[in-house]
Design a protein around this motif. Structure first.
Motif: not given
Length: 239
Positions: A52-80
Motif C-alpha cells: 500500500s502507499a503507507l507500506e511503500l513509504e515504510g519500505r523506503d524508510l527501511y532502506i534509508r535507515e539501513g535496516c537491510n544491512n543487518c536483517h535479511s528477507q530471505m529464508i534459506r531452505p535449511f531445517k534450522a
C-alpha cells in the motif's frame, strides 16, 4: 615463460586499457541482458499484492535507515532456518520488491515473516528502545523516527513509476495514495492506543508509523505455506 605471455601487453597501456574495457563490457552484458529478457517469467505467488502507499513509504524508510544491512528477507531452505523463521523464500513472493531485499548478511533475525508475529505496540517500543525488548540487542534506537514527520509529497509519484514497471496499481489507488496512506496511519495509531500506548499527536503522523506498517506487512500475503502456491502458479526461479 609461458605464464608471462601478458607481460608485453601490460607494457602497452593503451592496448591494455582497451582489452580491459572490452572484458568488462562483455562480462557486464552477460550479467545484464539475460535478466532483462526474463522479466515477467517469475509469476507472483497466489495472494501477493504490491504494498500500500503507507507500506511503500515504510519500505523506503527501511532502506534509508539501513535496516537491510543487518536483517535479511530471505529464508534459506535449511531445517534450522525454516524451524525458526517459517517456510523458505521463493521468488514469486518478491515480484513487487524494487529493489529486492534478500540480503546476504544477518546480524539480526530474518524479517521475511515478521508481519503479524508481534503487535504494533511491540514494534513501537522496539524502535524507540530495542534494549527494552531484548537487553542483549546491539540494535541502535530509532527515536528520531518518532520526531520526524512522514513526508507523503512524492507518494503518488512513486506509485505512478512502479505501475510503469509492472505493479498493478489502479488509477484510483494512485490518485488517492496520500489520502489512503493517512487513513492507514490513523488506523495503526488507533490500534496502538487501543493497546495502551500513549501516542501524542506529534508522533501520530511520524515516520515510525509507516515503518511499523511495512514491518507488519512482511510475509502476511503468502501466509504460512508459500511453497504450495509457488508450485501451482508462482515462480521459484531467480530474478
Amino acid at each position: 615463460m609461458g605464464w608471462e605471455w601478458h607481460r608485453p601487453l601490460e607494457s602497452q597501456s593503451f592496448r591494455f586499457t582497451v582489452f580491459t574495457l572490452l572484458a568488462i563490457s562483455v562480462g557486464g552484458l552477460v550479467l545484464l541482458i539475460p535478466p532483462y529478457f526474463m522479466q515477467g517469467t517469475v509469476v507472483p505467488v497466489d495472494g501477493v499484492v504490491p504494498p500500500s502507499a503507507l507500506e511503500l513509504e515504510g519500505r523506503d524508510l527501511y532502506i534509508r535507515e539501513g535496516c537491510n544491512n543487518c536483517h535479511s528477507q530471505m529464508i534459506r531452505p535449511f531445517k534450522a532456518e525454516t524451524d525458526r523463521y517459517g517456510p523458505y523464500t521463493v521468488a514469486g513472493e518478491n515480484v513487487y520488491d524494487r529493489p529486492f531485499l534478500y540480503g546476504s548478511r544477518r546480524t539480526g533475525p530474518d524479517l521475511a515473516r515478521i508481519g503479524g508475529k508481534y503487535p504494533d505496540s511491540w514494534h513501537w517500543i522496539h524502535f524507540r528502545n530495542p534494549q527494552e525488548i531484548e537487553p542483549r540487542s546491539n540494535m541502535p534506537d530509532f527515536a528520531h523516527l518518532f520526531r520526524w514527520p512522514l513526508d507523503l509529497s512524492l507518494t503518488q509519484r512513486k506509485l505512478e513509476v512502479l505501475r510503469r514497471l509492472g505493479h498493478p496499481y489502479s488509477d484510483a489507488e494512485i490518485e488517492g495514495a496520500e489520502a489512503a496512506a493517512r487513513a492507514q496511519a490513523a488506523e495503526l495509531v488507533a490500534r496502538l492506543r487501543g493497546d495502551g500506548v500513549e501516542v501524542p499527536e506529534s508522533e501520530a503522523a511520524s515516520e515510525v508509523i509507516a515503518l511499523i506498517a511495512y514491518m507488519q506487512r512482511l510475509g502476511v500475503d503468502v501466509g504460512s505455506a508459500p511453497l504450495e502456491s509457488a508450485r501451482l502458479g508462482g515462480g521459484t526461479g531467480g530474478r
